[in-house]
Design an enzyme around this catalytic site. Structure first.
Site: not given
Ligand code: UFG
Length: 342
Positions: A129, A154, A158, A183-184, A203, A299, A302
């Site tokens: 990741s 988590y 990794k 990435f995402n 999430n 959050r 982040d």
């Molecule tokens: N976000 C919101 N509202 C929500 C959910 C997410 O605004 O209800 C925002 C988050 O703040 C972030 C973006 O959307 O800016 C993406 O969030 P995600 O939770 O979808 O994904 P992340 O980038 O936080 O997570 C990803 C991977 C994980 C990894 C992480 C590392 O899903 O496996 O990056 O930061 F660990």
């Protein structure tokens, strides 16, 4: 020489795993799924069959169960390699249950490496990741940028698994590996037969959006609009899951062609960043839906902005993304409407 086409896919009924199984079949491989369905559903196997007209061989096995893992490899002497997805993946849950995360994610890799050694299977593709980069100094990350101290258990698993694979390769085990830093991942198969199945309240952003659009959630909360970005919301690199799946097929083919000690890292992203508000507005436009959302607080944990430099995967694996966020957000919505009721 025997033409080995069997690829073991641990977690092959999961989100990225199921799409990879489909792309392996499209690429002429014979996937063998190992999944205990603790975070996936058996009917996904039927959906894979519907897409590919192929009934995949499935072993309902926990990757921690070494004896059962050995049976899979003993029963299938033509295994070319393993794509290892099976792992826990929820950042928040990992903070609450660090021991469970370390035990499951790291020990299952230990078991797998042992079993691969005994069966003399050399090729490994590992799910990692972009979380390993932490909060990078430059938002566009290349593979040589330093791995940072993990922000969650988590992320720590990794990093530990990446290191374990590096050590195993260096130790003399006949092993060639690629470490794929995702990435995402978003989107779903264009047929809408398979996609992401979050357990409970999602999430991640896109499943939260689709469930809100479908009436399962009331409102999407945007986590902060006071970041130093063009519209104040965080930037991520959202990659279509089918593009990501195809990268795994390219990676297993590439690693199979290598010789000697190989442990190569690849970023898998589109190379483009999108803000949270861009994702929301693109979802609204491509699907002609008005989404109920509000701006909330940041959050904790982040990262402000991160996206991939994916030049290495593009060149070395000869792989490129075919889909953009518009397709992905359309496919996510088509899938949401097609999810099998419980
Ligand atoms: N976000 C919101 N509202 C929500 C959910 C997410 O605004 O209800 C925002 C988050 O703040 C972030 C973006 O959307 O800016 C993406 O969030 P995600 O939770 O979808 O994904 P992340 O980038 O936080 O997570 C990803 C991977 C994980 C990894 C992480 C590392 O899903 O496996 O990056 O930061 F660990």
């Amino acid at each position: 020489m025997e033409d080995k086409r069997q690829i073991v896919v641990t977690g092959g009924a999961g989100y990225i795993g199921s799409h990879t199984v489909v792309e392996l079949i499209n690429g002429g491989f014979e996937p063998i799924i190992i999944d205990d369905f603790r975070n996936s559903k058996p009917w996904i196997i039927d959906r894979i069959q519907k897409i590919t007209d192929t009934r995949v061989n499935v072993y309902e096995v926990d990757c921690l169960d070494e004896k059962s893992m050995q049976i899979v490899f003993n029963e299938n002497p033509g295994i070319l390699g393993v794509i290892h997805f099976a792992a826990y993946k929820a950042v928040g849950e990992s903070v609450e249950k660090p021991v469970m995360y370390y035990h499951n994610n790291i020990e299952s890799l230990c078991v797998l490496l042992n079993v691969m050694k005994q069966a003399e299977v050399e090729n490994l593709v590992f799910s990692s990741s972009c979380t390993v980069y932490g909060e990078p100094e430059n938002p566009v990350v290349t593979e040589d940028m330093p791995v940072q101290k993990a922000a969650s258990p988590y992320g720590a698993t990794k990093i530990a698994c990446e290191q374990l694979i590096e050590f195993a390769v260096a130790s003399g085990q006949k092993l060639k590996a690629t470490l794929l830093r995702y990435f995402n991942p978003i989107g779903a198969h264009p047929s809408a037969e398979i996609g992401e199945l979050p357990q409970g309240v999602p999430n991640n952003l896109v499943p939260y959006i689709t469930q809100t659009a479908n009436g399962l959630r009331e409102q999407v909360t945007v986590f902060g609009d006071d970041y130093n970005t063009k519209d104040g919301t965080c930037i991520r690199d959202y990659i279509h899951v089918v593009d990501l799946a195809q990268a795994h097929v390219a990676a297993i083919q590439w690693v199979d062609k290598q010789s000697g000690k190989v442990c190569e890292v690849f970023n898998l992203g589109t190379g483009k960043g999108s803000t949270v508000l861009e994702i929301i507005h693109t979802f609204e436009t491509v699907n002609q839906i008005k989404l109920n959302y509000r701006i909330g607080k940041r959050r904790p944990g982040d990262v402000e902005q991160i996206w991939a430099n994916a030049d290495k995967a593009n060149k070395v694996l000869n792989w490129n993304c075919k889909y953009g966020i518009e397709d992905a957000l359309k496919h996510s919505w088509e899938w949401e409407k097609n999810i099998e009721p419980e």
